[in-house]
Design a protein around this motif. Structure first.
Motif, PDB file in Angstrom:
ATOM      1  N   PRO A 144      44.664  37.012  49.160  1.00 18.44           N
ATOM      2  CA  PRO A 144      44.421  36.924  47.720  1.00 18.44           C
ATOM      3  C   PRO A 144      45.513  37.637  46.950  1.00 18.44           C
ATOM      4  O   PRO A 144      45.953  38.703  47.334  1.00 18.44           O
ATOM      5  CB  PRO A 144      43.070  37.623  47.540  1.00 18.44           C
ATOM      6  N   ILE A 204      37.089  39.109  44.589  1.00 23.19           N
ATOM      7  CA  ILE A 204      38.536  39.246  44.793  1.00 23.19           C
ATOM      8  C   ILE A 204      39.248  39.401  43.459  1.00 23.19           C
ATOM      9  O   ILE A 204      40.136  40.234  43.311  1.00 23.19           O
ATOM     10  CB  ILE A 204      39.076  38.055  45.608  1.00 23.19           C
ATOM     11  N   GLU A 205      38.836  38.636  42.459  1.00 22.72           N
ATOM     12  CA  GLU A 205      39.446  38.759  41.134  1.00 22.72           C
ATOM     13  C   GLU A 205      39.117  40.107  40.498  1.00 22.72           C
ATOM     14  O   GLU A 205      39.939  40.681  39.791  1.00 22.72           O
ATOM     15  CB  GLU A 205      39.003  37.607  40.246  1.00 22.72           C
ATOM     16  N   SER A 244      33.421  37.000  47.712  1.00 26.57           N
ATOM     17  CA  SER A 244      33.528  35.839  46.825  1.00 26.57           C
ATOM     18  C   SER A 244      34.840  35.874  46.047  1.00 26.57           C
ATOM     19  O   SER A 244      35.507  36.904  45.961  1.00 26.57           O
ATOM     20  CB  SER A 244      32.360  35.833  45.831  1.00 26.57           C
ATOM     21  N   ARG A 245      35.178  34.760  45.438  1.00 26.93           N
ATOM     22  CA  ARG A 245      36.375  34.662  44.604  1.00 26.93           C
ATOM     23  C   ARG A 245      36.255  35.641  43.425  1.00 26.93           C
ATOM     24  O   ARG A 245      37.208  36.277  43.034  1.00 26.93           O
ATOM     25  CB  ARG A 245      36.533  33.221  44.126  1.00 26.93           C
ATOM     26  N   ASP A 246      35.056  35.773  42.870  1.00 32.80           N
ATOM     27  CA  ASP A 246      34.848  36.719  41.759  1.00 32.80           C
ATOM     28  C   ASP A 246      35.112  38.154  42.202  1.00 32.80           C
ATOM     29  O   ASP A 246      35.702  38.935  41.467  1.00 32.80           O
ATOM     30  CB  ASP A 246      33.422  36.606  41.216  1.00 32.80           C
TER      31      ASP A 246
END
Length: 133
Positions: A132, A101-102, A97-99
C-alpha cells in the motif's frame, strides 16, 4: 442539474471522485509525502515502545500510533506487541481493509533509511508489488 450538483459534491468531497481523478490525487499526495518524509532509523524507532509513545514500522514506513492505540478495533495490545519494531508481517497477515490502509496516512511520520529498508528498495521488485502506498 444533476451534473452540476455532482460536480459541486465532488468538489466538496461528498461524492467519491472518479477512479481516474482519485488515482491522480493519490499520486500527487504520495509524491508530496515522499519528498517530505524524514528518515528514521530502526534504532530510533526502538525507543518508542510504550503506551505513551508508540511507533511501528510497516512496509518500511514509520508510524506514530500512540493516539490510535485505544481506537484500534483489535485492542491496543495487538499493536503493543510490535511497539518500537517492524509490524509489517502482522499487519499484512490480518488482512486490513482499504479504509484501514488509507487511515494509516494520518499516523505516518517518516520512513526507514534506504539501507534498512526491506520492501521499498530499488532491487526488490517482487516485494514491492501489492504494497500500500
Amino acid at each position: 442539474m444533476t451534473t452540476s450538483i455532482t460536480t459541486l459534491l465532488q468538489a466538496l468531497r461528498i461524492v467519491p471522485l472518479s477512479p481516474a481523478e482519485k488515482k491522480s490525487q493519490q499520486k500527487a499526495t504520495l509524491k508530496t509525502l515522499n519528498e517530505r518524509l524524514p528518515e528514521i532509523s530502526l534504532d530510533a524507532v526502538a525507543h518508542h515502545d510504550d503506551y505513551s509513545d508508540c511507533w511501528v514500522v510497516i512496509y518500511d514506513r514509520v508510524y506514530d500510533v500512540t493516539s490510535f492505540l485505544q481506537d484500534h478495533p483489535g485492542g491496543a495490545d495487538v499493536i503493543m506487541d510490535y511497539a518500537g519494531r517492524d509490524a509489517t508481517l502482522a499487519f499484512h497477515g490480518t488482512g486490513h481493509s482499504r479504509d484501514a490502509i488509507e487511515q494509516m496516512r494520518d499516523y505516518l511520520i517518516g520512513e526507514l533509511p534506504e539501507k534498512e529498508r526491506i520492501f521499498r528498495t530499488t532491487n526488490s521488485q517482487v516485494l514491492k508489488s501489492g504494497i500500500p502506498e
